[in-house]
Design an enzyme around this catalytic site. Structure first.
Site, PDB file in Angstrom:
ATOM      1  N   ASP A   1     104.453  68.380  16.347  1.00 42.83           N
ATOM      2  CA  ASP A   1     104.438  67.726  17.654  1.00 42.83           C
ATOM      3  C   ASP A   1     105.770  66.997  17.847  1.00 42.83           C
ATOM      4  O   ASP A   1     106.111  66.104  17.079  1.00 42.83           O
ATOM      5  CB  ASP A   1     103.267  66.742  17.732  1.00 42.83           C
ATOM      6  CG  ASP A   1     102.995  66.281  19.147  1.00 42.83           C
ATOM      7  OD1 ASP A   1     103.396  66.984  20.089  1.00 42.83           O
ATOM      8  OD2 ASP A   1     102.379  65.210  19.319  1.00 42.83           O
TER       9      ASP A   1
ATOM     10  N   GLU B   1     104.725  71.386  21.252  1.00 45.11           N
ATOM     11  CA  GLU B   1     103.857  71.446  20.074  1.00 45.11           C
ATOM     12  C   GLU B   1     103.530  72.882  19.693  1.00 45.11           C
ATOM     13  O   GLU B   1     103.538  73.785  20.524  1.00 45.11           O
ATOM     14  CB  GLU B   1     102.569  70.647  20.282  1.00 45.11           C
ATOM     15  CG  GLU B   1     101.626  71.199  21.319  1.00 45.11           C
ATOM     16  CD  GLU B   1     100.308  70.446  21.369  1.00 45.11           C
ATOM     17  OE1 GLU B   1      99.870  69.896  20.336  1.00 45.11           O
ATOM     18  OE2 GLU B   1      99.702  70.411  22.449  1.00 45.11           O
TER      19      GLU B   1
END
Length: 363
Positions: free
Chosen positions: A9, A108
């Site tokens: 992320d 992500e």
């Protein structure tokens, strides 16, 4: 070697991309969204730097509200092309390792890898991304996607760590990597509120609270039949599994086939008169249909979304009697759905979404 799932992320991705090309903004509160002019109405924050978040600015809030909270912030327009390019840099960097990369969005992805030392791999991935792109990321390590996704939250916010993974210290966990598996799931998660679970929002939290379920441990111990009766057989079973941290372990690099397309428009002036509302619904429905047909797809279901000035956002949908590529059929269906709404307040946004016939079925 064992199979591990890593959730990567990016940190404040959109803001970080803007700061990368404007290094003088580093350390300043930065807000990205709309045209970048905080005096204009109907604009939404796409992201805010960590410095701006300290003033209560967050993604999804009106840009005007962000300006009131942090007038000293630097406001910038969104630049999707730049974020596409930066995301591609990150994903290409990850693909240079012997791993499988499943892209979830600009900022992500899931990485699947065979390794005996997932923490070392995570460290190598983070270092490579930082070196080659100038951007930073946090990585959650898990034995499935559910736990890896949740672990990333701990990797980003060291103060939320309850128990580090075996053999690691809290200092290690604070360094942008955290492991959450069946081995430490209960110790880390059992006492936490169900809202901390991935996929449970405020509405579902309220529904589960009505069943006397407030913590992750209580959800894990809940009667599956009760959950199925309340939420349906599929979702009931899914919530029961979520409480135990169960999830998918398969990682694929095959791009996901789009299943729908939508157009939404926020109007500078609220729509009040029904003919104006009907005109815009028809226009948006026809536009999205033409795009879908140009891509060779066929439509089987239509959704219409209205957002009133109160921000109440109901959605209505209908499955077509037969799949079609005819813009007039889609527009007419959208207008029929419009009649199902109770329109008592001005409308600020209209959206039309169409669901595709799956390729296999279409062929």
């Amino acid at each position: 070697m064992s199979w591990w799932v890593l959730h990567v992320d990016m940190d404040q991705f959109i803001a970080a991309v803007e700061i990368r090309r404007r290094p003088e903004l580093r350390g300043l509160p930065v807000v990205v969204g709309g045209s970048g002019d905080p005096t204009k109405p109907r604009q939404v924050v796409a992201t805010a730097s960590y410095e701006a978040r300290e003033f209560g600015v967050h993604s999804g809030m009106p840009v005007r509200a962000a300006y009131k909270k942090c007038p000293q912030a630097v406001f910038l327009p969104s630049d999707p092309a730049a974020y596409d390019a930066a995301s591609a840099e990150v994903m290409d960097t990850l693909r240079s390792f012997p791993v499988v990369v499943e892209v979830w969005g600009w900022d992500e992805c899931i990485v699947g890898a065979e390794t005996d030392d997932p923490e070392a791999l995570a460290g190598e991935l983070r270092a490579a991304v930082a070196e080659r792109t100038g951007l930073t990321c946090s990585i959650g390590i898990g034995d499935n996607k559910t736990r890896a996704k949740l672990a990333t939250g701990f990797a980003k916010h060291e103060r939320s760590h309850a128990v580090p993974f075996e053999g690691a210290s809290l200092a290690d966990a604070a360094a942008g990597v955290y492991r959450l598996t069946a081995a430490n799931w209960r110790e880390v998660m059992d006492h936490r509120p169900i809202r901390d679970l991935w996929g449970i929002g405020s509405r579902m939290e309220k529904n589960l609270n009505e069943l006397g379920i407030t913590t992750v441990a209580e959800l894990a111990a809940a009667d599956v039949d009760v959950l199925k009766k309340r939420f349906g057989p599929n979702m009931g079973a899914w919530y029961a599994a979520l409480g135990r941290g169960l999830g998918d372990t398969q990682v694929t690099d095959v791009p996901r086939e789009p299943v729908s397309r939508s157009h939404e428009e926020t109007f500078q002036t609220d729509l009040v008169e029904l003919p104006d509302i009907q005109r815009e619904v028809r226009r948006i429905a026809e536009e999205v249909t033409r795009e879908v047909v140009a891509d060779g797809r066929t439509i089987q279901r239509v959704w219409v979304k209205l957002r009133f000035i109160s921000f109440y956002t109901p959605i209505k949908s209908r499955k077509l009697k037969s799949p079609t590529q005819d813009p007039e059929v889609i527009a007419t269906t959208a207008l029929d759905l419009l009649q199902k709404f109770e329109i008592r307040r001005p409308i600020r946004l209209i959206g039309v979404r169409v669901e595709f016939v799956p390729p296999a079925a279409a062929s």
